[in-house]
Scaffold this motif. Structure first.
Motif, PDB file in Angstrom:
ATOM      1  N   SER A 154       0.819  -1.210   0.000  1.00 30.97           N
ATOM      2  CA  SER A 154       0.000   0.000   0.000  1.00 30.97           C
ATOM      3  C   SER A 154       0.856   1.265   0.000  1.00 30.97           C
ATOM      4  O   SER A 154       1.926   1.308   0.620  1.00 30.97           O
ATOM      5  CB  SER A 154      -0.907   0.029   1.231  1.00 30.97           C
ATOM      6  OG  SER A 154      -1.941  -0.919   1.127  1.00 30.97           O
ATOM      7  N   ALA A 155       0.333   2.296  -0.649  1.00 29.08           N
ATOM      8  CA  ALA A 155       0.986   3.603  -0.620  1.00 29.08           C
ATOM      9  C   ALA A 155       0.601   4.379   0.629  1.00 29.08           C
ATOM     10  O   ALA A 155       1.395   5.173   1.144  1.00 29.08           O
ATOM     11  CB  ALA A 155       0.611   4.403  -1.863  1.00 29.08           C
ATOM     12  N   ASP A 156      -0.624   4.149   1.121  1.00 28.79           N
ATOM     13  CA  ASP A 156      -1.112   4.885   2.288  1.00 28.79           C
ATOM     14  C   ASP A 156      -2.350   4.175   2.830  1.00 28.79           C
ATOM     15  O   ASP A 156      -2.727   3.090   2.369  1.00 28.79           O
ATOM     16  CB  ASP A 156      -1.430   6.346   1.916  1.00 28.79           C
ATOM     17  CG  ASP A 156      -2.374   6.461   0.723  1.00 28.79           C
ATOM     18  OD1 ASP A 156      -3.278   5.603   0.584  1.00 28.79           O
ATOM     19  OD2 ASP A 156      -2.210   7.396  -0.077  1.00 28.79           O
ATOM     20  N   GLY A 157      -2.995   4.826   3.792  1.00 29.03           N
ATOM     21  CA  GLY A 157      -4.143   4.204   4.434  1.00 29.03           C
ATOM     22  C   GLY A 157      -5.363   4.079   3.561  1.00 29.03           C
ATOM     23  O   GLY A 157      -6.302   3.328   3.901  1.00 29.03           O
ATOM     24  N   ALA A 158      -5.386   4.780   2.423  1.00 23.78           N
ATOM     25  CA  ALA A 158      -6.532   4.707   1.518  1.00 23.78           C
ATOM     26  C   ALA A 158      -6.363   3.650   0.433  1.00 23.78           C
ATOM     27  O   ALA A 158      -7.313   3.382  -0.311  1.00 23.78           O
ATOM     28  CB  ALA A 158      -6.777   6.078   0.872  1.00 23.78           C
ATOM     29  N   THR A 159      -5.190   3.049   0.329  1.00 27.42           N
ATOM     30  CA  THR A 159      -4.951   2.066  -0.740  1.00 27.42           C
ATOM     31  C   THR A 159      -5.895   0.860  -0.660  1.00 27.42           C
ATOM     32  O   THR A 159      -6.394   0.407  -1.690  1.00 27.42           O
ATOM     33  CB  THR A 159      -3.487   1.608  -0.729  1.00 27.42           C
ATOM     34  OG1 THR A 159      -2.637   2.732  -0.948  1.00 27.42           O
ATOM     35  CG2 THR A 159      -3.226   0.575  -1.817  1.00 27.42           C
TER      36      THR A 159
END
Length: 410
Positions: A154-159
């Protein structure tokens, strides 16, 4: 560990346990370091007393300009901190573009990929890995099939939500999506949702996603083997048809990491299937019409190869300055003055050139090319069964003349 005085840079992979998980070689490198660089999280995991002589630097955002600073430290004992295995979609692979392997030592920790497979009890060898770190999440689409097991960085928590939306759009809404947060540390958690139920939830920025694919009744099963259905590509009729496309790609011979020029790309089908067919294969697609170029980009994203490099340009002008190709396909660009000759000159030794002709004018040019370059000419004739009144007959498509030539290696 292989270490010599010339290896001034040590890249240390960290787990969530931080200093306690490091071996003697990593402790020694930190103790001797005059420079330490890492992400803010990495620097928090390694207390300053572990490297008492070192200046500490956090990677800025964007990171790449700081590489010039790091290179200027050449000769000084330096440690770069990274997550897990720094050579698996990590900073060490980036650094090797600027720093020779004889100057660098890499000390890996277990990667997030290994930790995710262990958490899920999935054999590593049969699990696919996709990264959304610095790359579009649409690359996930190329790995989808019923029963697939995929680990997504993941790139961030929204991935995770973006991945779930993609799964839903492709007919994989019943897939099990497990979000693994803070893997390898004392605060690790695992939460499982169906793709259709994950919605817009946001997770810890440090997460990895494990996907067990379940194809729904509306899912399209699209193999990596070239010859996808024509309607897998949005197109306005400017497309190399399925059977001809499969034969064309067989002669282009996609290989891992190889670069294709797709000259006169139309819907982008040749470049897209080239990239799907071989790990790390790249393609530059030249298409002068902006509407078709936009359509090719959209097709590439939908079919899991968002890295297709679509350029709104025509041959021969658009060929100037391109990196040398391993293969060239001339579809719509074969009649452009000088295009075939430029493509041949730009091919690497052993490279393949394939050109398809429908018109007599293009066929004449390919006949002349064979006289000059050698190679093969093949006539492709496809016929489809179609209604003839109350019965069925064969309706032939326009024949294709295909020219194939391989550039000598000497």
């Amino acid at each position: 560990m292989i270490k010599s005085p010339s290896r001034w840079l040590t890249v240390v992979g960290l787990s969530e346990d931080g200093l306690g998980s490091l071996g003697p070689a990593a402790h020694a490198a930190l103790g001797a370091a005059e420079k330490v660089v890492g992400g803010a999280r990495h620097l928090e995991l390694i207390p300053a007393e572990a490297s008492p002589k070192a200046e500490r630097h956090a990677w800025p955002s964007p990171m790449l300009p700081f590489l010039d600073v790091l290179v200027s430290w050449r000769g000084l004992p330096t440690v770069a901190l990274a997550s897990g295995d720094p050579l698996l979609h990590g900073v060490a692979a980036t650094l090797l573009g600027r720093i020779g392997p004889e100057e660098m030592t890499v000390l890996p920790a277990p990667s997030a990929f290994q930790l995710a497979c262990a958490a899920m009890l999935w054999p590593v060898a049969s699990t696919a890995l996709v990264t959304a770190c610095g790359r579009p999440v649409e690359a996930l689409a190329a790995e989808l099939h019923d029963g697939a097991r995929i680990v997504l960085f993941s790139a961030d928590g929204a991935t995770p939500a973006a991945a779930a939306a993609l799964l839903l759009a492709h007919g994989y809404g019943d897939s099990a999506v497990t979000v693994l947060e803070r893997l390898g540390g004392p605060h690790a958690t695992a939460t499982t949702f169906s793709a259709r139920d994950l919605e817009d939830r946001v997770f810890d920025a440090l997460n990895t996603v494990a996907i067990a694919c379940v194809a729904g009744p509306d899912a399209r099963l699209l193999p990596r083997v070239p010859g996808l259905p024509d309607d897998a590509f949005a197109n306005d009729g400017q497309i190399t048809r399925r059977e001809v496309r499969a034969l064309t790609l067989a002669r282009l011979a996609p290989l891992p990491g190889a670069l294709l020029w797709d000259v006169g790309a139309g819907s982008g089908s040749i470049g897209i299937e080239w990239m799907r067919a071989a790990r790390g294969a790249r393609a530059i697609a030249l298409e002068p019409r902006s509407d078709r170029a936009a359509r090719a980009r959209a097709n590439a994203a939908t079919l899991g190869v968002p890295g297709l490099d679509v350029r709104e340009a025509a041959a021969p002008e658009g060929l100037a300055g391109l990196p040398r190709a391993d293969a060239v396909f001339l579809g719509g660009g074969a009649t452009a003055p000088g295009a075939l000759e430029i493509c041949w000159a730009a091919l690497k030794p052993g490279g393949r050139l394939v050109a398809n002709a429908v018109t007599l004018e293009t066929e004449t040019k390919l006949l002349a090319a064979r006289e000059t370059l050698g190679g093969d000419l093949v006539r492709l004739q496809i016929a489809n069964a179609e209604p003839v009144g109350r019965m069925t007959g064969w309706r032939p498509a326009m024949p294709i003349t295909q020219f194939v030539a391989t550039k000598p290696r000497t």
